[in-house]
Design a protein around this motif. Sequence first.
Motif, mmCIF file in Angstrom:
data_model
loop_
_atom_site.group_PDB
_atom_site.id
_atom_site.type_symbol
_atom_site.label_atom_id
_atom_site.label_comp_id
_atom_site.label_asym_id
_atom_site.label_seq_id
_atom_site.Cartn_x
_atom_site.Cartn_y
_atom_site.Cartn_z
ATOM 1 N N SER A 29 -22.382 12.775 18.492
ATOM 2 C CA SER A 29 -23.437 12.952 17.482
ATOM 3 C C SER A 29 -23.652 11.659 16.696
ATOM 4 O O SER A 29 -24.794 11.245 16.454
ATOM 5 C CB SER A 29 -23.055 14.084 16.522
ATOM 6 N N GLU A 30 -22.554 10.984 16.314
ATOM 7 C CA GLU A 30 -22.683 9.728 15.583
ATOM 8 C C GLU A 30 -23.284 8.645 16.478
ATOM 9 O O GLU A 30 -24.098 7.833 16.028
ATOM 10 C CB GLU A 30 -21.312 9.288 15.078
ATOM 11 N N LYS A 31 -22.894 8.646 17.750
ATOM 12 C CA LYS A 31 -23.444 7.667 18.694
ATOM 13 C C LYS A 31 -24.956 7.826 18.824
ATOM 14 O O LYS A 31 -25.696 6.841 18.734
ATOM 15 C CB LYS A 31 -22.768 7.852 20.044
ATOM 16 N N GLN A 32 -25.409 9.073 19.019
ATOM 17 C CA GLN A 32 -26.849 9.306 19.188
ATOM 18 C C GLN A 32 -27.616 8.971 17.906
ATOM 19 O O GLN A 32 -28.745 8.452 17.958
ATOM 20 C CB GLN A 32 -27.096 10.766 19.595
ATOM 21 N N ALA A 33 -27.017 9.279 16.730
ATOM 22 C CA ALA A 33 -27.683 8.978 15.458
ATOM 23 C C ALA A 33 -27.872 7.473 15.297
ATOM 24 O O ALA A 33 -28.950 7.001 14.899
ATOM 25 C CB ALA A 33 -26.869 9.543 14.293
ATOM 26 N N LEU A 75 -27.945 5.265 17.758
ATOM 27 C CA LEU A 75 -28.906 4.800 18.775
ATOM 28 C C LEU A 75 -30.342 5.070 18.342
ATOM 29 O O LEU A 75 -31.248 4.278 18.628
ATOM 30 C CB LEU A 75 -28.614 5.490 20.115
ATOM 31 N N ARG A 76 -30.538 6.193 17.633
ATOM 32 C CA ARG A 76 -31.892 6.455 17.100
ATOM 33 C C ARG A 76 -32.266 5.407 16.059
ATOM 34 O O ARG A 76 -33.425 4.958 15.994
ATOM 35 C CB ARG A 76 -31.960 7.860 16.513
ATOM 36 N N GLU A 77 -31.308 5.006 15.225
ATOM 37 C CA GLU A 77 -31.575 3.948 14.251
ATOM 38 C C GLU A 77 -31.897 2.636 14.950
ATOM 39 O O GLU A 77 -32.796 1.901 14.528
ATOM 40 C CB GLU A 77 -30.356 3.763 13.340
ATOM 41 N N VAL A 78 -31.172 2.345 16.024
ATOM 42 C CA VAL A 78 -31.442 1.120 16.786
ATOM 43 C C VAL A 78 -32.869 1.135 17.330
ATOM 44 O O VAL A 78 -33.592 0.137 17.246
ATOM 45 C CB VAL A 78 -30.420 0.981 17.939
ATOM 46 N N GLU A 79 -33.269 2.274 17.894
ATOM 47 C CA GLU A 79 -34.632 2.389 18.425
ATOM 48 C C GLU A 79 -35.662 2.185 17.315
ATOM 49 O O GLU A 79 -36.696 1.525 17.524
ATOM 50 C CB GLU A 79 -34.817 3.759 19.084
ATOM 51 N N LYS A 80 -35.377 2.748 16.135
ATOM 52 C CA LYS A 80 -36.317 2.603 15.004
ATOM 53 C C LYS A 80 -36.423 1.135 14.602
ATOM 54 O O LYS A 80 -37.524 0.633 14.351
ATOM 55 C CB LYS A 80 -35.824 3.447 13.834
ATOM 56 N N HIS A 81 -35.278 0.444 14.550
ATOM 57 C CA HIS A 81 -35.307 -0.971 14.164
ATOM 58 C C HIS A 81 -36.035 -1.810 15.215
ATOM 59 O O HIS A 81 -36.759 -2.751 14.868
ATOM 60 C CB HIS A 81 -33.876 -1.483 14.001
ATOM 61 N N LYS A 82 -35.857 -1.474 16.492
ATOM 62 C CA LYS A 82 -36.543 -2.231 17.546
ATOM 63 C C LYS A 82 -38.058 -2.038 17.461
ATOM 64 O O LYS A 82 -38.823 -2.995 17.638
ATOM 65 C CB LYS A 82 -36.021 -1.796 18.922
ATOM 66 N N LYS A 83 -38.478 -0.801 17.204
ATOM 67 C CA LYS A 83 -39.916 -0.555 17.063
ATOM 68 C C LYS A 83 -40.481 -1.318 15.869
ATOM 69 O O LYS A 83 -41.580 -1.874 15.940
ATOM 70 C CB LYS A 83 -40.165 0.947 16.916
ATOM 71 N N GLN A 84 -39.711 -1.338 14.766
ATOM 72 C CA GLN A 84 -40.166 -2.072 13.589
ATOM 73 C C GLN A 84 -40.231 -3.562 13.882
ATOM 74 O O GLN A 84 -41.150 -4.260 13.431
ATOM 75 C CB GLN A 84 -39.213 -1.807 12.414
ATOM 76 N N MET A 85 -39.267 -4.061 14.687
ATOM 77 C CA MET A 85 -39.280 -5.472 15.043
ATOM 78 C C MET A 85 -40.510 -5.801 15.891
ATOM 79 O O MET A 85 -41.153 -6.843 15.696
ATOM 80 C CB MET A 85 -38.001 -5.827 15.802
ATOM 81 N N LEU A 86 -40.849 -4.912 16.825
ATOM 82 C CA LEU A 86 -42.056 -5.132 17.630
ATOM 83 C C LEU A 86 -43.311 -5.121 16.765
ATOM 84 O O LEU A 86 -44.237 -5.904 16.979
ATOM 85 C CB LEU A 86 -42.151 -4.047 18.714
ATOM 86 N N SER A 87 -43.325 -4.226 15.772
ATOM 87 C CA SER A 87 -44.467 -4.181 14.859
ATOM 88 C C SER A 87 -44.584 -5.487 14.081
ATOM 89 O O SER A 87 -45.679 -6.039 13.908
ATOM 90 C CB SER A 87 -44.307 -2.990 13.906
ATOM 91 N N ASN A 88 -43.442 -6.002 13.608
ATOM 92 C CA ASN A 88 -43.454 -7.280 12.899
ATOM 93 C C ASN A 88 -43.882 -8.420 13.812
ATOM 94 O O ASN A 88 -44.572 -9.353 13.392
ATOM 95 C CB ASN A 88 -42.061 -7.574 12.327
#
Length: 228
Positions: A72-76, A78-91
């Motif tokens: 559960s902690e791993k998936q949580a 990884l979801r944060e990582v995906e969110k940060h990557k999307k934000q990085m692409l937006s930037n």
Amino acid sequence: MAAAACVPVRVCNQEIVKFDLEIKAAVQDIRDCPGPLSALTELNAAVKEKFRHLRGRIQELEQMAKEQDKESEKQALLREVEKHKKQMLSNQAAWRKANLACKIAIDNSEKDQLLQGRESLRQRKTTKESLAESASNITESLMGISRMMSQQVQQSEETVQTLANSSRTILEANEEFKSMSGTIQLGRKLITKYNRRELTDKLLIFLALALFLATVLYILKKRLFPFL
């Protein structure tokens, strides 16, 4: 993981947020940059360096997520990582748009200066070459991010396939356990039945032996003591 292990994760997240805000501010500076070209080049160099640090922190957070003991902690994470990557692409997209907007502004300014002579024309050519180099650097950075995202998608697909295979294995094991349970219950019933039959056979053998002994004694009595 232990509570102490959460500290690096928290620090890493804070640094990611910090670099994200710094990149947003730097992109805004590029958008508002009136020139000259050297100022734009310096701003782009600073933004590129911040993106490098940001990618490093995101990769660190991703590695921390993979090292988590609880799924559960791993998936949580990884979801944060995906969110940060999307934000990085937006930037990244905002950075490119800011450069294009700045290029247009500089081009418009240089068009006005073209009326002042040949020197302005040479400066415009230099600006175009520098902007082309900046656009090439941005494109290269975007390609790097695209490759990183592609690798992440492939890893996610492999993780999903592994989980699916594990689920099928668990279901098959469960069915085998159910079958074994039925076999064990049947064996228990057969053992109980055989135990009862053994007791009956022992009783019948005892009765037959008693009857045999009684018959022998009766015959001996008649032969040896006929007068009795």
